[in-house]
Motif scaffolding. Structure first.
Motif, PDB file in Angstrom:
ATOM      1  N   TRP A  80       0.835  -1.394  -0.104  1.00 34.20           N
ATOM      2  CA  TRP A  80       0.187  -0.191  -0.023  1.00 34.20           C
ATOM      3  C   TRP A  80       0.802   1.320  -0.131  1.00 34.20           C
ATOM      4  O   TRP A  80       0.470   2.097  -0.725  1.00 34.20           O
ATOM      5  CB  TRP A  80      -0.907   0.184   1.121  1.00 34.20           C
ATOM      6  N   THR A  81       2.055   1.398   0.630  1.00 31.70           N
ATOM      7  CA  THR A  81       2.946   2.343   0.572  1.00 31.70           C
ATOM      8  C   THR A  81       3.428   2.566  -0.597  1.00 31.70           C
ATOM      9  O   THR A  81       3.587   3.852  -1.118  1.00 31.70           O
ATOM     10  CB  THR A  81       4.021   2.033   1.858  1.00 31.70           C
ATOM     11  N   ARG A  82       3.946   1.332  -1.141  1.00 32.20           N
ATOM     12  CA  ARG A  82       4.587   1.586  -2.274  1.00 32.20           C
ATOM     13  C   ARG A  82       3.627   2.217  -3.483  1.00 32.20           C
ATOM     14  O   ARG A  82       3.890   3.019  -4.356  1.00 32.20           O
ATOM     15  CB  ARG A  82       5.287   0.350  -3.055  1.00 32.20           C
ATOM     16  N   LEU A  83       2.332   1.741  -3.457  1.00 30.07           N
ATOM     17  CA  LEU A  83       1.266   2.255  -4.410  1.00 30.07           C
ATOM     18  C   LEU A  83       1.261   3.642  -4.125  1.00 30.07           C
ATOM     19  O   LEU A  83       1.023   4.611  -5.122  1.00 30.07           O
ATOM     20  CB  LEU A  83       0.144   1.164  -4.062  1.00 30.07           C
ATOM     21  N   GLY A  84       1.173   4.207  -2.887  1.00 29.06           N
ATOM     22  CA  GLY A  84       0.578   5.508  -2.875  1.00 29.06           C
ATOM     23  C   GLY A  84       1.932   6.333  -3.141  1.00 29.06           C
ATOM     24  O   GLY A  84       1.659   7.501  -3.693  1.00 29.06           O
ATOM     25  N   PRO A 110       8.628   3.389   6.537  1.00 30.40           N
ATOM     26  CA  PRO A 110       8.713   3.723   5.220  1.00 30.40           C
ATOM     27  C   PRO A 110       7.462   4.621   4.773  1.00 30.40           C
ATOM     28  O   PRO A 110       7.366   5.398   3.848  1.00 30.40           O
ATOM     29  CB  PRO A 110       8.925   2.457   4.492  1.00 30.40           C
ATOM     30  N   LEU A 111       6.186   4.078   5.495  1.00 33.01           N
ATOM     31  CA  LEU A 111       5.070   4.866   5.092  1.00 33.01           C
ATOM     32  C   LEU A 111       5.252   6.482   5.254  1.00 33.01           C
ATOM     33  O   LEU A 111       4.935   7.241   4.543  1.00 33.01           O
ATOM     34  CB  LEU A 111       4.050   4.429   5.915  1.00 33.01           C
ATOM     35  N   TRP A 112       6.040   6.774   6.419  1.00 34.24           N
ATOM     36  CA  TRP A 112       5.996   8.146   6.882  1.00 34.24           C
ATOM     37  C   TRP A 112       7.115   8.719   5.901  1.00 34.24           C
ATOM     38  O   TRP A 112       6.819   9.961   5.656  1.00 34.24           O
ATOM     39  CB  TRP A 112       6.515   8.341   8.382  1.00 34.24           C
ATOM     40  N   ARG A 113       8.382   8.058   5.536  1.00 27.07           N
ATOM     41  CA  ARG A 113       9.075   8.786   4.597  1.00 27.07           C
ATOM     42  C   ARG A 113       8.465   8.849   3.375  1.00 27.07           C
ATOM     43  O   ARG A 113       8.663  10.076   2.794  1.00 27.07           O
ATOM     44  CB  ARG A 113      10.180   7.675   4.679  1.00 27.07           C
ATOM     45  N   GLU A 114       7.544   8.115   2.885  1.00 31.11           N
ATOM     46  CA  GLU A 114       7.074   8.351   1.649  1.00 31.11           C
ATOM     47  C   GLU A 114       5.973   9.389   1.513  1.00 31.11           C
ATOM     48  O   GLU A 114       5.807  10.243   0.749  1.00 31.11           O
ATOM     49  CB  GLU A 114       6.300   6.902   0.833  1.00 31.11           C
ATOM     50  N   ARG A 115       5.469   9.380   2.513  1.00 31.94           N
ATOM     51  CA  ARG A 115       4.339  10.606   2.866  1.00 31.94           C
ATOM     52  C   ARG A 115       5.100  12.011   2.873  1.00 31.94           C
ATOM     53  O   ARG A 115       4.621  12.818   2.296  1.00 31.94           O
ATOM     54  CB  ARG A 115       3.485  10.162   4.227  1.00 31.94           C
ATOM     55  N   ALA A 116       6.339  11.937   3.551  1.00 33.37           N
ATOM     56  CA  ALA A 116       7.150  13.227   3.574  1.00 33.37           C
ATOM     57  C   ALA A 116       7.590  13.566   1.998  1.00 33.37           C
ATOM     58  O   ALA A 116       7.319  14.719   1.681  1.00 33.37           O
ATOM     59  CB  ALA A 116       8.265  13.146   4.327  1.00 33.37           C
ATOM     60  N   ALA A 117       8.052  12.527   1.381  1.00 41.57           N
ATOM     61  CA  ALA A 117       8.553  12.862   0.064  1.00 41.57           C
ATOM     62  C   ALA A 117       7.432  13.320  -0.852  1.00 41.57           C
ATOM     63  O   ALA A 117       7.411  14.230  -1.533  1.00 41.57           O
ATOM     64  CB  ALA A 117       8.917  11.499  -0.608  1.00 41.57           C
ATOM     65  N   CYS A 118       5.983  12.729  -0.647  1.00 41.98           N
ATOM     66  CA  CYS A 118       4.891  13.196  -1.287  1.00 41.98           C
ATOM     67  C   CYS A 118       4.515  14.434  -1.103  1.00 41.98           C
ATOM     68  O   CYS A 118       4.370  15.618  -1.934  1.00 41.98           O
ATOM     69  CB  CYS A 118       3.815  12.228  -1.294  1.00 41.98           C
ATOM     70  N   ALA A 119       4.478  15.065   0.162  1.00 41.08           N
ATOM     71  CA  ALA A 119       4.148  16.134   0.845  1.00 41.08           C
ATOM     72  C   ALA A 119       5.177  17.271   0.041  1.00 41.08           C
ATOM     73  O   ALA A 119       4.921  18.340  -0.239  1.00 41.08           O
ATOM     74  CB  ALA A 119       4.058  16.340   2.092  1.00 41.08           C
TER      75      ALA A 119
END
Length: 347
Positions: A80-84, A110-119
């Protein structure tokens, strides 16, 4: 996407190739065990293909492959994280995918890291900083999360704080290319001495033993000396276990790898060392147990770890599996005698 994302799928696919999979799989997320259904080789193939598409910039194809995995099992916070993350890069809404990952495991770093990158990509530096700091709190060894903190601080005009984060990364690993690249990209750290407290820590480290000293002690059978030297050289328990198994000290490798995995099931080097030691000792139960214990967000293995697992796959599965494993990593030329020796015996 970094190569570390491929590790879980590739290792688990290797278990399948070695004939050790059952009808149920126990996965470890953030140190907690979850029993789940066995995933078919096709599902792992979809995941691996998604990884390849993501790394190649084929975002629509990656999204399709990640969704194909979720059709078989939607209980993985990693998928789900990779998809997001890919949805965000493709300009699509990623909120639902990230929310599903959080519902499954709110402490999945990794979820929070990817959320940070997205933000950051969306221009929301305040939210990016909060997400990145949470990622660092959950996984302090993830340089990518720390660099997201740096980028968010720069966007917010807090350059002194950003500079301090970069120097802290330098103190931990002066050879790290990640902090140097971020420094060039953000202009956050001018070329001057680090803060005095950090500089003092680095100068104390300059007198440490070297990894070569550790290898010499292992080769000579001076195992307790090797352990002391490893601590002084800053070699992690997982890294030390790799060096031990590469030099034929399988019993020591097992003990040190177990200690490392108790502290962090995402330590890929420790897991590879434990698997190699179990294989060398002819212990299929230990081999099976080790590969089932892989955490959801493994750190990328070191060059030595990639080489040793390549050697293990060639021995247990065949050259095709070994080549597939190596192709997933941008393996640099050997940097020391031990890596060169493993390369030589694999020819």
């Amino acid at each position: 996407m970094t190569a570390r994302r491929a590790l879980a799928a590739l290792l688990l696919a290797s278990v399948t190739g070695c004939g050790f999979m059952g009808t149920r799989v126990t996965r470890v997320y953030s140190g907690r065990e979850h029993a789940g259904p066995y995933l078919s080789p096709e599902a792992y193939a979809h995941y691996t293909q998604a990884v390849a598409h993501e790394r190649g910039g084929k975002l629509a194809d990656a999204i399709r492959e990640y969704r194909a995995v979720l059709l078989e099992d939607d209980s993985s916070p990693d998928v789900w994280t990779r998809l997001g993350a890919v949805e965000c890069r493709a300009g699509q809404s990623s909120d639902t995918s990230f929310a599903r990952a959080e519902a499954l495991d709110a402490e999945y770093a990794p979820l929070w890291r990817e959320r940070a990158a997205c933000a950051l990509a969306r221009g929301d530096a305040v939210r990016a900083l909060a997400h990145a700091q949470r990622a660092v709190a959950l996984d302090p060894d993830d340089d990518a999360a720390s660099l997201s903190v740096v980028r968010a601080l720069v966007k917010l005009g807090r350059r002194d704080d950003a500079e301090r984060w970069l120097w802290a990364l330098w103190v931990r690993d002066p050879a790290s290319s990640a902090s140097a690249e971020a420094r060039r990209a953000t202009g956050a750290a001018p070329a001057r001495e680090p803060p005095p407290d950090l500089l003092g820590a680095r100068r104390r480290d300059d007198r440490r033993p070297t990894v070569a000293d550790v290898d010499r002690a292992l080769a000579a059978g001076e195992l307790e000396l090797a352990k002391r030297l490893a601590r002084g050289a800053g070699l992690s328990a997982g890294g030390f276990s790799l060096h031990a198994v590469a030099l034929g000290r399988s019993a020591l490798a097992k003990r040190e790898a177990a200690r490392a995995l108790d502290g962090d099931p995402n330590d890929a080097d420790a897991l590879i060392a434990a698997a190699c030691a179990a294989s060398l000792d002819g212990d299929p139960d230990a081999f099976d147990h080790t590969l089932r214990a892989l955490g959801p967000s493994p750190l990328a293995p070191s060059g030595l770890g990639v080489r040793l697992f390549r050697e293990l796959l060639a021995r247990r599965v065949g050259p095709g599996a070994a080549e597939a494993w190596q192709s997933a990593w941008a393996l640099a030329p050997a940097t020391g005698r031990l890596e060169a020796a493993v390369d030589a015996r694999s020819r």
